[in-house]
Design an enzyme around this catalytic site. Sequence first.
Site, PDB file in Angstrom:
ATOM      1  N   TYR A 162       0.817  -1.215   0.000  1.00  0.00           N
ATOM      2  CA  TYR A 162       0.000   0.000   0.000  1.00  0.00           C
ATOM      3  C   TYR A 162       0.851   1.265   0.000  1.00  0.00           C
ATOM      4  O   TYR A 162       2.046   1.229   0.239  1.00  0.00           O
ATOM      5  CB  TYR A 162      -1.056   0.001   1.093  1.00  0.00           C
ATOM      6  CG  TYR A 162      -0.657  -0.080   2.550  1.00  0.00           C
ATOM      7  CD1 TYR A 162       0.616   0.185   3.021  1.00  0.00           C
ATOM      8  CD2 TYR A 162      -1.633  -0.414   3.493  1.00  0.00           C
ATOM      9  CE1 TYR A 162       0.909   0.125   4.365  1.00  0.00           C
ATOM     10  CE2 TYR A 162      -1.352  -0.473   4.847  1.00  0.00           C
ATOM     11  CZ  TYR A 162      -0.084  -0.202   5.272  1.00  0.00           C
ATOM     12  OH  TYR A 162       0.204  -0.264   6.613  1.00  0.00           O
ATOM     13  N   GLU A 163       0.196   2.380  -0.308  1.00  0.00           N
ATOM     14  CA  GLU A 163       0.867   3.672  -0.550  1.00  0.00           C
ATOM     15  C   GLU A 163       1.875   3.589  -1.688  1.00  0.00           C
ATOM     16  O   GLU A 163       2.885   4.290  -1.700  1.00  0.00           O
ATOM     17  CB  GLU A 163       1.548   4.188   0.728  1.00  0.00           C
ATOM     18  CG  GLU A 163       0.586   4.488   1.846  1.00  0.00           C
ATOM     19  CD  GLU A 163      -0.478   5.501   1.478  1.00  0.00           C
ATOM     20  OE1 GLU A 163      -0.246   6.321   0.584  1.00  0.00           O
ATOM     21  OE2 GLU A 163      -1.556   5.459   2.098  1.00  0.00           O
ATOM     22  N   GLY A 164       1.606   2.723  -2.649  1.00  0.00           N
ATOM     23  CA  GLY A 164       2.486   2.556  -3.795  1.00  0.00           C
ATOM     24  C   GLY A 164       3.388   1.360  -3.610  1.00  0.00           C
ATOM     25  O   GLY A 164       4.201   1.316  -2.681  1.00  0.00           O
TER      26      GLY A 164
END
Length: 594
Positions: free
Chosen positions: A438-440
Amino acid sequence: MIYKAPSKDIRFALNELAELPAICTLPGYEDCSVELTEAIMEEGAKFAENVLAPINRLGDKGAKWAPDFSVTAAEGFKDAWQQYVEAGWVGLRAPAEFGGQGLPALVAIAAEEMWCSASLAFSLAPLLTLGAIEAINHHASGELKAVYLPRMSSGEWTGTMNLTEPQAGSDLAQVRSKAVPVGDGSYKISGQKIFITWGEHDMADNIVHLVLARLPDAPAGVKGISLFIVPKFLVNADGSLGARNDVRCVSLEHKLGIHGSPTAVMSFGDDGGAIGYLVGEANKGLSYMFTMMNHARLGVGVEGMAVSERAYQKAVEYARERVQSRAIGSPDAAGVAIIQHPDVRRMLMTMKAQIEAQRALAYYAAAALDRAARDPVASEAARSQALVNFLIPVVKGWNTEQANEITSLAMQIHGGMGYIEETGVAQYCRDARITAIYEGTTGIQALDLIGRKTASEDGATARWLLEEVKVTAGKLAAAGYASLAANLEAAAADAERCVAFILDTFGSRPQLAAAGSVPFLKLMGIVLGGWMMGRAALIARAQQGEEDADAGFLAAKIVTARFYGEHLLPQTSGLAAAIIHGADSVLELDAALF
């Protein structure tokens, strides 16, 4: 043992490696001091150890969704949140003009490490709230700030980030959620968002959703995305809560880990349209959201390191207590604690060395964030911002990728008992896995690193950092740490070759550079982590002669740095070979042959 905050290591990283005393001299941070920070860390350690750590296993049972679209937090979480709010922890980094304490990001990051170690699932609620505060404070109107920031800074209300849609994962150009002007300055928002961390819960009075959506006349792609505040409950003119907005949590995801953090599927506008308010200017939502995402990505890097710390502590405890087999080379047939076995020592040192390097690098990045925001010399602030830009994908990607290895090593040290849920180690592995996604994802962080952060500036920041690495290598050689100096110098040379390869290929054959982007991110993490460990060794040596020096702690810093140099830095030669000479084999096979 549940969790013990590594207070000495945190203090060393804060004061010596991230240079907290200098950060406290920046304009706006004059009220911060080393003494104040130590008091904050002491209280934070108590809260993490005594309030959050005991609910971590309870959180693993998960939050509960009900058919009326409500979500009940995991057992113990609501009470812990109220204690968290009453103690003022939410406001550490929040702006002082809206009731926060306005402390440096460096101080807040150190406290956040303890929350993440104690209960990663719980820590996500304040992490997302702080990110939303940052985005609103930087880009929203004064009216919106006045309505939302005081209650968010206090923790009375929480915040979320709503980007992802079923058809639009990391490709936000595919966002379809709509925003239609009502005529009174508000908008009707409709659409569905998935993977929304703490999207619904019963811990706070209101939830402030930051939502990406398109206006009717918006251009296609990412240039047509706007950002909106969409509260769970509308806010009356006097600041009290009004009617329930047209926002529903229609389900919770069933996940591998972080079960205590409800991951919601959010539906906006099922009953006519959710009321939203435009943040800043139309069609600039993606750039605004990046304000939130950069802070969040640094925070996720801290998450990876923090859950690794928790797993390491558990592994050390088990290795001290578990008696198994005679000591290698000993004539005595009696069993010994497995911490006496060389391979267990190797695994523990591998964990310890990486965690210390990651902590130092994350704190160094947080200090650069503070310098970029507050340094009165424009050129220094700009250089610090360039450092932040370069370091965030490294900290996020390297720390979280290695969290998977470190938590796996903790399970390996436990043997079969680690695979059994009752020991608790499996939860660390499951919780750690999401941090690299998550968050890239790591791949997205790596593409960002080679493109926006390396090629776009002709490698300037990368080369500046590598020059600093070589300066530290020289100091290590002069101090008599020959092996660490040689390994650090060689690793820096590997990194320089890879930077040159990226610059040579990115413009003409970008696929070649992209093929080795994740190995390059890992390589830079290893090199910059080695730089931090080299600095730590030099500082520890200088402090050994001081009165009241903690001899054991300082000696451990030096030994751990040597281990890092001899066991981890040599990995850069293999990574460099793969980056420079292995790109063609990544791309050669026809897709049909996979």
